[in-house]
Enzyme design. Sequence first.
Site, PDB file in Angstrom:
ATOM      1  N   HIS A  50     -15.774  39.745 -43.251  1.00 11.64           N
ATOM      2  CA  HIS A  50     -15.430  38.374 -43.497  1.00 11.64           C
ATOM      3  C   HIS A  50     -15.097  37.776 -45.143  1.00 11.64           C
ATOM      4  O   HIS A  50     -15.590  38.117 -45.826  1.00 11.64           O
ATOM      5  CB  HIS A  50     -16.088  37.774 -42.761  1.00 11.64           C
ATOM      6  CG  HIS A  50     -16.405  37.750 -41.855  1.00 11.64           C
ATOM      7  ND1 HIS A  50     -17.104  37.108 -40.172  1.00 11.64           N
ATOM      8  CD2 HIS A  50     -16.115  38.998 -40.446  1.00 11.64           C
ATOM      9  CE1 HIS A  50     -17.131  37.016 -39.206  1.00 11.64           C
ATOM     10  NE2 HIS A  50     -16.773  38.095 -39.238  1.00 11.64           N
ATOM     11  N   GLU A  52     -15.322  35.193 -46.883  1.00 10.72           N
ATOM     12  CA  GLU A  52     -16.808  34.412 -47.164  1.00 10.72           C
ATOM     13  C   GLU A  52     -17.129  36.054 -48.011  1.00 10.72           C
ATOM     14  O   GLU A  52     -17.769  36.615 -49.102  1.00 10.72           O
ATOM     15  CB  GLU A  52     -17.709  34.065 -46.919  1.00 10.72           C
ATOM     16  CG  GLU A  52     -17.577  32.848 -45.954  1.00 10.72           C
ATOM     17  CD  GLU A  52     -17.016  33.628 -44.461  1.00 10.72           C
ATOM     18  OE1 GLU A  52     -15.631  34.347 -44.435  1.00 10.72           O
ATOM     19  OE2 GLU A  52     -17.349  32.787 -43.565  1.00 10.72           O
ATOM     20  N   CYS A  75     -19.280  31.628 -39.813  1.00  7.18           N
ATOM     21  CA  CYS A  75     -20.172  32.036 -39.283  1.00  7.18           C
ATOM     22  C   CYS A  75     -21.721  32.169 -39.298  1.00  7.18           C
ATOM     23  O   CYS A  75     -22.353  31.952 -40.131  1.00  7.18           O
ATOM     24  CB  CYS A  75     -20.014  33.971 -38.909  1.00  7.18           C
ATOM     25  SG  CYS A  75     -20.353  34.907 -40.302  1.00  7.18           S
ATOM     26  N   TRP A 170      25.750  38.479 -29.361  1.00  6.19           N
ATOM     27  CA  TRP A 170      24.379  37.360 -29.487  1.00  6.19           C
ATOM     28  C   TRP A 170      24.631  35.852 -28.700  1.00  6.19           C
ATOM     29  O   TRP A 170      25.322  35.552 -29.532  1.00  6.19           O
ATOM     30  CB  TRP A 170      23.603  37.464 -31.185  1.00  6.19           C
ATOM     31  CG  TRP A 170      23.180  39.000 -31.185  1.00  6.19           C
ATOM     32  CD1 TRP A 170      24.109  40.028 -31.603  1.00  6.19           C
ATOM     33  CD2 TRP A 170      21.699  39.385 -30.393  1.00  6.19           C
ATOM     34  NE1 TRP A 170      23.017  40.730 -31.250  1.00  6.19           N
ATOM     35  CE2 TRP A 170      21.870  40.678 -30.746  1.00  6.19           C
ATOM     36  CE3 TRP A 170      20.671  38.325 -29.343  1.00  6.19           C
ATOM     37  CZ2 TRP A 170      21.016  41.463 -30.274  1.00  6.19           C
ATOM     38  CZ3 TRP A 170      19.504  39.921 -29.639  1.00  6.19           C
ATOM     39  CH2 TRP A 170      19.289  40.759 -29.949  1.00  6.19           C
ATOM     40  N   ARG A 184       6.801  37.818 -32.985  1.00  5.74           N
ATOM     41  CA  ARG A 184       6.919  38.829 -32.646  1.00  5.74           C
ATOM     42  C   ARG A 184       5.394  39.657 -32.980  1.00  5.74           C
ATOM     43  O   ARG A 184       4.127  39.764 -32.425  1.00  5.74           O
ATOM     44  CB  ARG A 184       7.523  39.754 -32.313  1.00  5.74           C
ATOM     45  CG  ARG A 184       8.329  39.354 -31.254  1.00  5.74           C
ATOM     46  CD  ARG A 184       9.516  40.654 -30.714  1.00  5.74           C
ATOM     47  NE  ARG A 184      10.670  39.872 -29.972  1.00  5.74           N
ATOM     48  CZ  ARG A 184      12.057  40.930 -29.845  1.00  5.74           C
ATOM     49  NH1 ARG A 184      12.069  41.886 -30.295  1.00  5.74           N
ATOM     50  NH2 ARG A 184      12.991  40.647 -28.500  1.00  5.74           N
ATOM     51  N   ASP A 200      19.230  43.781 -20.388  1.00  2.63           N
ATOM     52  CA  ASP A 200      19.039  43.461 -22.013  1.00  2.63           C
ATOM     53  C   ASP A 200      18.925  44.723 -22.119  1.00  2.63           C
ATOM     54  O   ASP A 200      19.262  45.583 -23.604  1.00  2.63           O
ATOM     55  CB  ASP A 200      18.637  42.751 -22.592  1.00  2.63           C
ATOM     56  CG  ASP A 200      19.218  41.140 -22.581  1.00  2.63           C
ATOM     57  OD1 ASP A 200      20.670  40.989 -21.711  1.00  2.63           O
ATOM     58  OD2 ASP A 200      18.253  40.489 -22.224  1.00  2.63           O
ATOM     59  N   ARG A 207      11.151  43.919 -35.437  1.00  2.00           N
ATOM     60  CA  ARG A 207      11.814  45.122 -36.719  1.00  2.00           C
ATOM     61  C   ARG A 207      12.184  43.841 -37.569  1.00  2.00           C
ATOM     62  O   ARG A 207      13.225  43.321 -38.058  1.00  2.00           O
ATOM     63  CB  ARG A 207      13.323  45.459 -35.883  1.00  2.00           C
ATOM     64  CG  ARG A 207      12.604  46.234 -34.403  1.00  2.00           C
ATOM     65  CD  ARG A 207      14.144  46.913 -34.323  1.00  2.00           C
ATOM     66  NE  ARG A 207      15.458  46.089 -33.571  1.00  2.00           N
ATOM     67  CZ  ARG A 207      14.996  45.432 -32.003  1.00  2.00           C
ATOM     68  NH1 ARG A 207      14.150  45.682 -31.604  1.00  2.00           N
ATOM     69  NH2 ARG A 207      15.796  44.471 -31.566  1.00  2.00           N
ATOM     70  N   GLU A 290       9.315  36.085 -23.942  1.00  2.00           N
ATOM     71  CA  GLU A 290      10.596  35.730 -23.989  1.00  2.00           C
ATOM     72  C   GLU A 290      11.190  35.651 -22.798  1.00  2.00           C
ATOM     73  O   GLU A 290      12.658  35.419 -23.023  1.00  2.00           O
ATOM     74  CB  GLU A 290      11.104  36.586 -25.106  1.00  2.00           C
ATOM     75  CG  GLU A 290      10.370  36.325 -26.207  1.00  2.00           C
ATOM     76  CD  GLU A 290      11.869  37.296 -27.243  1.00  2.00           C
ATOM     77  OE1 GLU A 290      13.131  37.773 -26.799  1.00  2.00           O
ATOM     78  OE2 GLU A 290      11.143  37.804 -28.316  1.00  2.00           O
ATOM     79  N   VAL A 295      11.195  33.665 -15.192  1.00  4.15           N
ATOM     80  CA  VAL A 295       9.864  33.580 -15.709  1.00  4.15           C
ATOM     81  C   VAL A 295       9.616  32.178 -16.290  1.00  4.15           C
ATOM     82  O   VAL A 295       8.563  31.889 -16.142  1.00  4.15           O
ATOM     83  CB  VAL A 295       9.781  34.465 -16.572  1.00  4.15           C
ATOM     84  CG1 VAL A 295       8.331  34.732 -17.441  1.00  4.15           C
ATOM     85  CG2 VAL A 295       9.637  36.171 -16.177  1.00  4.15           C
TER      86      VAL A 295
HETATM   87  N1  LIG Z   1      20.674  36.551 -26.609  1.00  8.59           N
HETATM   88  C1  LIG Z   1      19.090  36.740 -27.493  1.00  8.59           C
HETATM   89  C2  LIG Z   1      17.779  36.227 -26.949  1.00  8.59           C
HETATM   90  N2  LIG Z   1      17.608  37.573 -26.186  1.00  8.59           N
HETATM   91  C3  LIG Z   1      16.599  37.695 -25.672  1.00  8.59           C
HETATM   92  C4  LIG Z   1      16.238  38.430 -24.983  1.00  8.59           C
HETATM   93  O1  LIG Z   1      17.001  38.329 -23.485  1.00  8.59           O
HETATM   94  C5  LIG Z   1      17.094  39.827 -24.849  1.00  8.59           C
HETATM   95  O2  LIG Z   1      16.032  40.432 -23.789  1.00  8.59           O
HETATM   96  C6  LIG Z   1      15.700  40.455 -26.054  1.00  8.59           C
HETATM   97  O3  LIG Z   1      15.677  39.567 -26.883  1.00  8.59           O
HETATM   98  C7  LIG Z   1      15.898  41.467 -26.961  1.00  8.59           C
HETATM   99  O4  LIG Z   1      15.569  42.347 -27.657  1.00  8.59           O
HETATM  100  P1  LIG Z   1      15.116  43.895 -28.465  1.00  8.59           P
HETATM  101  O5  LIG Z   1      16.074  44.156 -27.533  1.00  8.59           O
HETATM  102  O6  LIG Z   1      13.687  43.712 -29.607  1.00  8.59           O
HETATM  103  O7  LIG Z   1      15.793  43.168 -30.074  1.00  8.59           O
HETATM  104  N3  LIG Z   1      17.376  36.155 -28.215  1.00  8.59           N
HETATM  105  C8  LIG Z   1      17.254  35.764 -29.193  1.00  8.59           C
HETATM  106  O8  LIG Z   1      16.931  34.618 -29.834  1.00  8.59           O
HETATM  107  N4  LIG Z   1      18.828  35.218 -28.896  1.00  8.59           N
HETATM  108  C9  LIG Z   1      20.092  36.058 -28.907  1.00  8.59           C
HETATM  109  O9  LIG Z   1      20.651  35.662 -28.946  1.00  8.59           O
HETATM  110 ZN   LIG Z   2     -18.731  35.412 -41.044  1.00  6.58          ZN
END
Ligand SMILES: Nc1c(/N=C/[C@@H](O)[C@H](O)[C@H](O)COP(=O)(O)O)[nH]c(=O)[nH]c1=O
Ligand SMILES: [Zn+2]
Length: 361
Positions: A50, A52, A75, A170, A184, A200, A207, A290, A295
Amino acid sequence: MTKEEYMNIALTLAKSTIGQTSPNPSVGAVVVKDGRIVGMGSHLRAGLAHAEVIAIEQAGDDAIGADVYVTLEPCSHHGKTPPCADLLIEHQVKRVYIACVDPNPSVAGEGIKKLKQAGIEVEVGIREAEALAINKSFFFYMQHKRPYVTLKAAMTLDGKTATKTGDSKWITGEAARKDVHKQRAIHDAIMVGVNTVQQDNPQLTTRLPQGGKNPIRIILDTQLSINQASNVLQDKEAPTWIVCGSKVNVEAFANAFPHITVLQQSTPTIRLPELLDKLGELDIQSLYVEGGSTVHGSFVKENLFQACHWYIAPTLLGGIDAKTVVGGRSPENMIDATQLTIASMEQIGSDIKVIAYPKQE
Ligand SMILES: Nc1c(/N=C/[C@@H](O)[C@H](O)[C@H](O)COP(=O)(O)O)[nH]c(=O)[nH]c1=O
Ligand SMILES: [Zn+2]
């Protein structure tokens, strides 16, 4: 330096390890004796010392009579390492400044009580809000045994996330997308719906030039209809968990993809509350959703999120047939809209990032 300035150093030490200490909180500690810093430390990873412990070890004999600044209450229970409260007592420190106490009722105040009983002066609440924010996922998880859910969406200024054909590459620029990868890296898991995978073929990995941990990739796929050539199934870059309904025969899929975890629900459709409980049991403390819009629609409708990170690009796409940010069905009246509080707005490159939290009832 003032006690706030010393606490700022401890907070920086804690902030520097956000995302790498799960399932533990991120904590920083600084030991000061006669105006000199004689020890400092961060909890680097679950199972390691920890903060500390590291700081006190560095201080050596200078710990006697020293002031200790720590971002979370020391703790007092025997975890993988002996309790820090006992360590501070053993090393006869004089005063302990604590930024925030652990809101978890079962441990709150125990460490402070021990310190005071040993005659150590304790002051609580220096830079408290900042300290609480550092571990907001951890505290939420300890209270609810569910992951802290952040909805993330990237959209045009007129609220679209893709063209009618699903093209979205994008919307936001390099800088904003880099900020997404930083998020992430500090999340235990990232979630998308199967539509986003089909559209996508995302990698959903972190990355960044400086590297960074990959979150566990969770795909909501009720019918197990995912394209079997998808990156998330094939690239083995990060663990992938597929969530499907009870009506699906998972055997063939499980045999074809032994490295993929299938979380089959007990109901034909995916019920988010039960899924979040299950993810909590699997030690997922922070979940970065995301999208896509279906969703997001479910999380908003069922009020199952704790934060929104909206990235807004200075473009207008137009079209009632373009994809919208939050899907599902529209409420009848504005009064039924989900009320949020805007916590921050910042420009990132040419885009805007808005962070908002659902208004507490
Ligand atoms: N279209 C865009 C995004 N799109 C987000 C999701 O729809 C993508 O599928 C996802 O980020 C792709 O993940 P990757 O393959 O790991 O790069 N998200 C963003 O922040 N800006 C965007 O312009
Ligand atoms: Zn501790």
